[in-house]
Design an enzyme around this catalytic site. Sequence first.
Site, PDB file in Angstrom:
ATOM      1  N   GLY A 112       0.829  -1.215   0.000  1.00 55.27           N
ATOM      2  CA  GLY A 112       0.000   0.000   0.000  1.00 55.27           C
ATOM      3  C   GLY A 112       0.848   1.243   0.000  1.00 55.27           C
ATOM      4  N   ASN A 113       0.235   2.363   0.296  1.00 57.36           N
ATOM      5  CA  ASN A 113       0.988   3.617   0.379  1.00 57.36           C
ATOM      6  C   ASN A 113       0.342   4.523   1.420  1.00 57.36           C
ATOM      7  OD1 ASN A 113      -0.992   5.493  -1.009  1.00 57.36           O
ATOM      8  ND2 ASN A 113      -0.750   3.875  -2.541  1.00 57.36           N
ATOM      9  N   ARG A 114       0.935   5.700   1.617  1.00 57.04           N
ATOM     10  CA  ARG A 114       0.510   6.539   2.736  1.00 57.04           C
ATOM     11  C   ARG A 114      -0.613   7.525   2.414  1.00 57.04           C
ATOM     12  NH1 ARG A 114       4.336   5.830   6.628  1.00 57.04           N
ATOM     13  NH2 ARG A 114       6.421   5.297   5.901  1.00 57.04           N
ATOM     14  N   SER A 115      -1.251   7.384   1.268  1.00 52.49           N
ATOM     15  CA  SER A 115      -2.295   8.359   0.923  1.00 52.49           C
ATOM     16  C   SER A 115      -3.451   8.292   1.922  1.00 52.49           C
ATOM     17  CB  SER A 115      -2.831   8.059  -0.481  1.00 52.49           C
ATOM     18  OG  SER A 115      -3.942   8.874  -0.727  1.00 52.49           O
ATOM     19  N   ALA A 128      -3.510   7.755  -5.021  1.00 54.57           N
ATOM     20  CA  ALA A 128      -2.148   7.251  -5.175  1.00 54.57           C
ATOM     21  C   ALA A 128      -2.276   5.809  -5.642  1.00 54.57           C
ATOM     22  CB  ALA A 128      -1.409   7.342  -3.859  1.00 54.57           C
TER      23      ALA A 128
END
Length: 398
Positions: free
Chosen positions: A209-212, A276
């Site tokens: 995943g990512n930090r969005s 993102a």
Amino acid sequence: MLLTDKTVVLGITGSIAAYKAADLVSKLTQAGAKVEVIMTESATEFISPLTIRSLTARPVVTGMFGQSLESAIEHVALAEAADVVAIAPATANVISKLAVGVADDMLTCTVLATRAPVIIAPAMHTDMFQNSITQDNLVKLKARGFIIVGPVYGRLATGTVGIGRLAEVEEIIATVKQALGRSGDLVGKRIVVTAGGTQEPVDPVRYIGNRSSGKMGYAIAEAARDRGAEVKLIIAPTSIPAPADIEITQVETALQMKEAVTQAVTQADALIMAAAVADYQPRSAAKAKIKKETADLSLELIRTPDILAEVGGNLVKVGFAAESENVVENARSKLEQKQLDIIIANDITDVDSGFGTDTNKVTIINRDGKTESLPLMTKREVADKILDRVVGLLSPKH
Ligand code: CTP
């Protein structure tokens, strides 16, 4: 939308949910609205006009002939001053009066005399709400252009659980903003917005995943809604509550987001990709949980589709470029590569910008080269700046 310069006439009627109107009044006032409150006689049995007056710092109208505002013909004065009228909570009684045009108190007179949009937020016992008389009255009011928000399912004052609870205050405020946006500069425009960060499964418990946080995309969707657009919001997982009154599609992976975007844009005037999106996904997700049997583990990753680059058609395309170096140059080349009309560059190394914050410091770049570096702003302010540019491009293109 800030509600500065807007007059909201709020009618409070005699339901136990009347106490929630204090919160509504407070939040509308904090958003900058001038809130003129009319309370029916029975509403004053549930909540004191003094409470409301203390929140608005304005007189509260409680009777037809008693306290006066500036003018002797208050019902017309408030009806004319209103940018929007909201009745929250609205009892079965006031709903039936409005359905047949009874005007026997200040609130019903005002509604009958106004040209502003009227919002009704019913709150009552389930049986009263489901009674066919109430239902018929609501159908009649809807057909005449009244906007009905709620009621919702939940615990009622009687201790039972059912439909009849006043809609959440946030939902009512969103409806107020939407009603005000009916004359906004995006009326009749269809805008697709993406938000959040995609998750690419590794196995049943893990993902890449990512930090969005989704905050920027949500702010854009809300701003577009408040300016009158018909918004479709495609959300990859976030931990913040989704905006009210917006059509939402939930997705998880980049591939699912591509499918949802491709479907949504067929009718759209603009696509704003604030999500993102993962650039890589595991070649295949393991069916069972991966056990730590080996010292090291390698994952084979394959590219996901570049959604923005692949989506075509006669629509305004807006992308974001989250960069940590050579911010503007990198953003310009993304604008070219993905054939965008506008790109918003932000430096994710800046402490007040980027992931998870409520503020953002961005540079907006148009295809024709017009570049504007904005100071630190709330994400909502940034959203409106972006939409100003979108509005500018929509007219000639469509
Ligand atoms: N984007 C997309 N599909 C992808 C990746 C990104 O549509 N598979 C969109 C994003 O929503 C954003 C823009 O493209 O609006 C730029 O995303 P960004 O992650 O900054 O750029 P990438 O193209 O992924 O390039 P890089 O990661 O190499 O910087």
